[in-house]
Design an enzyme around this catalytic site. Structure first.
Site, PDB file in Angstrom:
ATOM      1  N   ASP A  19     -39.222 -19.386 -47.427  1.00 16.55           N
ATOM      2  CA  ASP A  19     -39.615 -20.191 -46.268  1.00 16.55           C
ATOM      3  C   ASP A  19     -38.357 -20.664 -45.536  1.00 16.55           C
ATOM      4  O   ASP A  19     -37.533 -21.394 -46.102  1.00 16.55           O
ATOM      5  CB  ASP A  19     -40.435 -21.388 -46.778  1.00 16.55           C
ATOM      6  N   HIS A  44     -35.954  -7.305 -28.703  1.00 14.80           N
ATOM      7  CA  HIS A  44     -34.835  -7.537 -29.624  1.00 14.80           C
ATOM      8  C   HIS A  44     -33.510  -7.723 -28.890  1.00 14.80           C
ATOM      9  O   HIS A  44     -32.702  -8.579 -29.252  1.00 14.80           O
ATOM     10  CB  HIS A  44     -34.763  -6.392 -30.648  1.00 14.80           C
ATOM     11  N   GLN A  67     -50.078 -12.608 -45.127  1.00 15.71           N
ATOM     12  CA  GLN A  67     -50.712 -12.029 -43.956  1.00 15.71           C
ATOM     13  C   GLN A  67     -51.058 -10.567 -44.208  1.00 15.71           C
ATOM     14  O   GLN A  67     -50.656  -9.976 -45.205  1.00 15.71           O
ATOM     15  CB  GLN A  67     -49.760 -12.154 -42.749  1.00 15.71           C
ATOM     16  N   ASP A 114     -36.991 -15.599 -34.721  1.00 10.98           N
ATOM     17  CA  ASP A 114     -37.782 -14.408 -34.400  1.00 10.98           C
ATOM     18  C   ASP A 114     -39.113 -14.537 -35.142  1.00 10.98           C
ATOM     19  O   ASP A 114     -39.356 -13.876 -36.137  1.00 10.98           O
ATOM     20  CB  ASP A 114     -36.999 -13.176 -34.873  1.00 10.98           C
ATOM     21  N   ASP A 156     -38.628  -7.386 -39.873  1.00  9.96           N
ATOM     22  CA  ASP A 156     -38.607  -5.948 -39.568  1.00  9.96           C
ATOM     23  C   ASP A 156     -37.190  -5.404 -39.440  1.00  9.96           C
ATOM     24  O   ASP A 156     -36.980  -4.207 -39.614  1.00  9.96           O
ATOM     25  CB  ASP A 156     -39.426  -5.662 -38.296  1.00  9.96           C
ATOM     26  N   THR A 160     -43.487 -15.223 -35.565  1.00 11.30           N
ATOM     27  CA  THR A 160     -44.795 -14.888 -35.024  1.00 11.30           C
ATOM     28  C   THR A 160     -45.267 -16.078 -34.169  1.00 11.30           C
ATOM     29  O   THR A 160     -44.523 -17.032 -33.955  1.00 11.30           O
ATOM     30  CB  THR A 160     -45.793 -14.602 -36.174  1.00 11.30           C
TER      31      THR A 160
END
Lengths: 286, 286
Positions: free
Chosen positions: A141, A66, A35, A160, A90, A162
């Protein structure tokens, strides 16, 4: 109406609305194998991380997301010790997770190392947790990693991810939820980001139905404000096969966690008892 | 990232963020003596009314704002009979108000007749309430109207104003709040739209301080999602000189009001007991 300043604008897919943030400059940009990840300095929201044009987090409001992904789940499990984070590269979810003293081991399984690299460079508030001795950072993955995990080896699994388009699509499928369920211990709890209940109620309903089909008898929706996500409202869903989701270790929350900025035991209780009609209709079961 | 379609974009003043709605076409536009009022047909949010470039309401999400401005206040007053709406020319607040059978008379004091004219033309859902036999529509400056009102003549006063810039500025001043207090009966309750507690906490704090200075000993913040207002979160503040704001006629709500889409007694209770840390810090008193 718009002045000459530069804006980062994210139109919500198929929802006819958009969110914009005024930016000062682009700080970084990486085209990873998975990405496009960009970091901007905004005018009023601190630093912004965007993935494929979607706002992932800003310094100013990420704490809501979060805290809500982590604390309701970890306060509901009777003794959360072994935690797995799917995605979350992140480090924000990890940062909230390591605040729980019961946690002995937390594995963060992120497909894209570039997300963590950029976060370490631009979001100093996550650096400490990413180096916590209880934390392992795995870059692969998550679907394959979870398949290899031993049965009943996880207390709380935090997804968490996308949105369910692109690399994260498989994380929203019944088959993946079934694998998750078998890797969770008997008191196990799954918590996942479950999109905007205002914009995408059909998606939330679909997630809850698939969780049910995968053997998660109990599901609970936790909506919360997220000013930089489409519609300004987002949600987390908790799911379990056995553990009741309508009680939690409320008296332990404050001394355990220290000062938080969004989550509080009284808020947790209020979300269990008093959802607005609009979202209560989406809550599938106790 | 943006396609070729047309967007209505509202940048929030001094907040570095914006909201956009995809539009099909402009349906109407009036330059009144007070402001520019426009009606658009959006792609996914139904019709949109904008005043001076700010989104006032969309067909899809206005119910949240209107239900939250009206029902907490009217369920807290022991017997709300005489209601005054300041602003609210579109008729949405009136529509929720006349759902209460205790209401004998409701006066809507809107400075700009053009708002009501356009609403009657484009928002059929408000037409019935605007013609309710208990409702009087007055078109004049609410500050003057309230000054002329007899003392203790109002049970609940609902301030449904635009932002504290332009025509509505005077509606956010201590002096106006003092006048409101003296026109309210002994059980009287004031409810006002109090902006985004996420974007403008200083503004919310300022409103609560001015209310206190005007003799409203009790104040309560009710945050709620509003997808088409800046940050996606908005708030209503309830204020009273005497009436406790932490209890309400909870068992009466359901049979009284019929089906609502956002407000519910359980939600009302949860907002009294469990605000998120972020907003609880803004709540000034019981």
């Amino acid at each position: 109406m718009m002045d000459d300043s530069e804006w980062f604008v994210e139109p919500a897919p198929k929802a006819g609305c958009s969110i914009g943030l005024r930016i000062r400059r682009k700080l970084d940009s990486v085209d990873s194998p998975f990405q496009k990840i960009e970091i901007f300095e905004t005018e009023d929201f601190g630093k912004l991380m965007a993935i494929d044009g979607c706002i992932m987090l800003t310094e100013r409001d990420h704490f809501i997301y979060h805290e809500m992904l982590v604390h309701p789940a970890l306060m509901t499990h009777p003794d959360p010790s072994r935690i797995v984070i799917v995605g979350g590269g992140d480090g924000g979810t990890l940062t909230e997770t390591v605040k729980h003293p019961s946690v002995k081991r937390v594995v963060q399984v992120e497909i894209d190392r570039a997300v963590t690299d950029l976060s370490l460079r631009h979001f100093p508030e996550f650096v400490e947790a990413l180096g916590d001795p209880r934390a392992s950072l795995v870059f692969e993955d998550a679907i394959r990693w979870i398949e290899r995990a031993p049965e009943a080896s996880i207390d709380v699994l935090l997804i968490d991810s996308t949105d369910p388009i692109g690399p994260a699509e498989g994380l929203f499928e019944t088959r993946f939820y079934e694998t998750c369920r078998s890797r969770l211990g008997p008191d196990g709890i799954l918590a996942l980001q479950s999109e905007s209940p205002f914009l995408y109620p059909h998606l939330v309903r679909g997630i809850h139905e698939k969780l049910g089909a995968a053997g998660f008898r109990n599901r609970r929706l936790f909506p919360f404000p997220q000013p930089t996500y489409p519609s300004g409202t987002w949600s987390v869903t908790l799911a379990s096969a056995e553990t009741p989701l309508d009680v939690f270790r409320s008296i332990q929350a404050k001394p355990l966690l220290g000062p938080l900025r969004y989550y509080a035991p009284a808020l947790h209780r209020s979300l269990l008892t008093g959802l607005p009609v609009l979202f209560a209709d989406l809550r599938s079961s106790a």
